[in-house]
Design a protein around this motif. Structure first.
Motif, short mmCIF file in Angstrom:
data_model
loop_
_atom_site.label_atom_id
_atom_site.label_comp_id
_atom_site.label_asym_id
_atom_site.label_seq_id
_atom_site.Cartn_x
_atom_site.Cartn_y
_atom_site.Cartn_z
N TYR A 13 0.84 -1.20 0.00
CA TYR A 13 0.00 0.00 0.00
C TYR A 13 0.88 1.26 0.00
O TYR A 13 1.97 1.27 0.56
CB TYR A 13 -0.87 0.07 1.26
CG TYR A 13 -1.64 -1.18 1.59
CD1 TYR A 13 -2.96 -1.36 1.19
CD2 TYR A 13 -1.05 -2.19 2.36
CE1 TYR A 13 -3.67 -2.50 1.54
CE2 TYR A 13 -1.75 -3.34 2.71
CZ TYR A 13 -3.06 -3.49 2.29
OH TYR A 13 -3.74 -4.62 2.64
N ASP A 14 0.34 2.32 -0.58
CA ASP A 14 0.82 3.68 -0.35
C ASP A 14 -0.23 4.39 0.48
O ASP A 14 -1.44 4.27 0.19
CB ASP A 14 1.03 4.43 -1.67
CG ASP A 14 2.28 3.99 -2.40
OD1 ASP A 14 3.17 3.39 -1.77
OD2 ASP A 14 2.36 4.22 -3.63
N THR B 72 4.59 3.94 3.22
CA THR B 72 4.23 2.67 2.62
C THR B 72 3.85 1.68 3.72
O THR B 72 4.23 1.83 4.88
CB THR B 72 5.41 2.08 1.83
OG1 THR B 72 6.50 1.82 2.72
CG2 THR B 72 5.86 3.04 0.74
N LYS C 9 -3.92 3.58 -0.82
CA LYS C 9 -3.88 3.13 -2.22
C LYS C 9 -3.30 1.73 -2.28
O LYS C 9 -2.22 1.47 -1.74
CB LYS C 9 -3.02 4.07 -3.06
CG LYS C 9 -3.52 5.49 -3.16
CD LYS C 9 -2.59 6.32 -4.04
CE LYS C 9 -3.08 7.76 -4.19
NZ LYS C 9 -2.15 8.57 -5.04
N VAL D 194 -1.24 -1.03 -4.02
CA VAL D 194 -0.11 -0.99 -4.96
C VAL D 194 0.10 -2.34 -5.63
O VAL D 194 0.26 -2.44 -6.84
CB VAL D 194 1.18 -0.53 -4.26
CG1 VAL D 194 2.38 -0.63 -5.18
CG2 VAL D 194 1.01 0.89 -3.75
N GLN D 195 0.10 -3.42 -4.84
CA GLN D 195 0.35 -4.74 -5.40
C GLN D 195 -0.23 -5.80 -4.49
O GLN D 195 -0.28 -5.64 -3.27
CB GLN D 195 1.86 -4.98 -5.59
CG GLN D 195 2.19 -6.17 -6.47
CD GLN D 195 3.60 -6.07 -7.03
OE1 GLN D 195 4.50 -5.48 -6.44
NE2 GLN D 195 3.81 -6.65 -8.20
#
Length: 415
Positions: A218-219, A286, A322, A324-325
């Motif tokens: 995450y961000d 992060t 957010k 991210v992956q």
């Protein structure tokens, strides 16, 4: 202590590792051999030369993945494959990835020495750009092979200097003609140093890898308000860094609440404007959450999202999360895991089940073929570092387990 008539040549394996380590050697005893550089090309040339000397047929696909094949008695059967990578981090060690490739080569050399033929063919793979330190995405070669992203995505990737994978493959002579993937593989084994401290701490020689941790990245952006540190009373502040500190604790707390396989890390935290007498108005950070169980990882994700809402309300800030992956947890094949476990047991090697918290080519390969991994200890659990180290006898032991597992899967002709 072994019930097997075959054992690898540990000295030869060690010497091969040391010979490869001379290419891109660093002052602190490690390696810098970034993917698709001239040094990577030299490493590929050295290892494929050894493969050809061992009587293997070497083929290269359009992404530079290398497959060296030893024929089986029935060469129409899909191969039993092993492998890893030889590209390194900028401050990498001599064993990460390289051990898996050269352990596979040593298995072939050992079978050659003994005049043993397997029923199915064997292959040793060298995957392109596993590390992802020069080009993204990470684990590029195995990712395209497994259909996780397209060949064009990989070939179009560029490094910090704007050089593309496509052009760099041509430059080092490894832009092959074979299609990437799309062919059957009977099984995939990967031997690797653990890259963590568990085996050494538990005084085990072999890690029987049962699967990989799932991962969520995450961000997080925390937005408050910059104000003067002196005149602004504490109760009316909207301190983004204070709020972020509670999120750091939440990430760690979520991991601690989901042991033994929960992991939680905040690796980056940047406060704005970064002045000693200004209350931070924004923090970018992060978060990294991992677990071996998908349902548990989902609960950890939900807990982080709730923590963001709670912190935003308690500290009068805005919190944006957010995604991210996301890598799903990957259980490895029970039959192959059993062959690794049996190989360690038959040789009297202290072993334990373990999960991998790092990404490996095996994680992608597990989506297209039965897969298992073999871990051996590394000193102090250190990897991605020039001082990375492993004991020769441990590397030999892991390679013997790989030999046993591959022969058990491929079948010994005439036995």
């Amino acid at each position: 202590m072994s019930n097997s008539p075959l054992s690898v040549n540990g000295n030869r394996l060690w010497q091969s590792l040391m010979d490869l380590a001379r290419i891109g050697a660093t002052a602190k005893g490690g390696n810098c051999r970034l993917a698709l550089t001239a040094l990577d090309g030299q490493g590929r040339d050295l290892v494929t030369g050894w493969m050809r000397d061992a009587g293997m047929r070497v083929r290269v696909d359009q992404l530079g993945n290398i497959f060296a094949r030893r024929a089986g008695r029935d060469d129409t059967l899909p191969p039993v494959m092993t492998g890893s990578h030889i590209d390194t981090q900028p401050t990498g060690g001599k064993f990460d990835g390289c051990y898996g490739v050269l352990a596979g080569l040593e298995v072939i050399r050992t079978l050659n020495d003994a005049g043993v033929q397997t029923e199915a063919p064997l292959e040793v793979a060298i995957w392109t750009n596993e590390e992802g330190s020069r080009f993204v995405p990470v684990m590029m070669g195995s990712g395209v092979f497994a259909g996780k992203f397209t060949l064009e995505t990989a070939l179009s990737a560029r490094d910090a200097q704007g050089l593309s994978v496509r052009d760099e493959l041509q430059a080092i002579g490894y832009a092959g003609a074979d299609p990437v993937g799309g062919r059957p593989v009977d099984a995939y084994f990967e031997a690797h140093i653990e890259q963590g401290p568990i085996l050494e701490h538990e005084e085990k020689v072999v890690g029987v890898v049962t699967g990989s941790l799932g991962l969520r990245w995450y961000d997080i952006i925390v937005t408050g308000m910059e104000m003067h540190a002196g005149p602004t009373p504490m109760p009316i502040r909207r301190d983004a860094l204070l709020a972020a500190s509670h999120l750091v604790q939440a990430v760690i707390g979520i991991a601690n609440a989901n042991q033994p396989h929960g992991r939680g890390t905040v690796g980056e935290l940047h406060a704005h404007p970064g002045s000693r007498n200004v209350i931070p108005g924004q923090v970018r950070m992060t978060a990294d959450l991992r677990h071996e169980d998908e349902a548990t990882l989902t609960r950890m994700d939900q807990a982080l999202r709730q923590a963001c809402k709670d912190v935003a309300a308690a500290h009068h800030v805005e919190v944006e999360l957010k995604d991210v992956q996301y890598f799903r947890p990957t259980p490895f094949d029970p039959d192959l895991v059993g062959k690794v476990r049996q190989g360690a047991a038959s040789r009297g090697l202290p072993a334990m089940d373990i999960v991998t918290g790092a990404g490996h080519d095996a994680v992608y390969m597990a989506s297209v073929t039965p897969t298992a991994m073999i871990f051996v200890p590394c000193k102090d659990g250190v990897s991605h570092n020039e001082i990375e180290d492993a004991q020769p006898q441990h590397l030999e032991a892991g390679c013997n387990v790989l030999l046993d597992a591959m022969v058990a899967r491929a079948g010994r002709s005439g036995s």
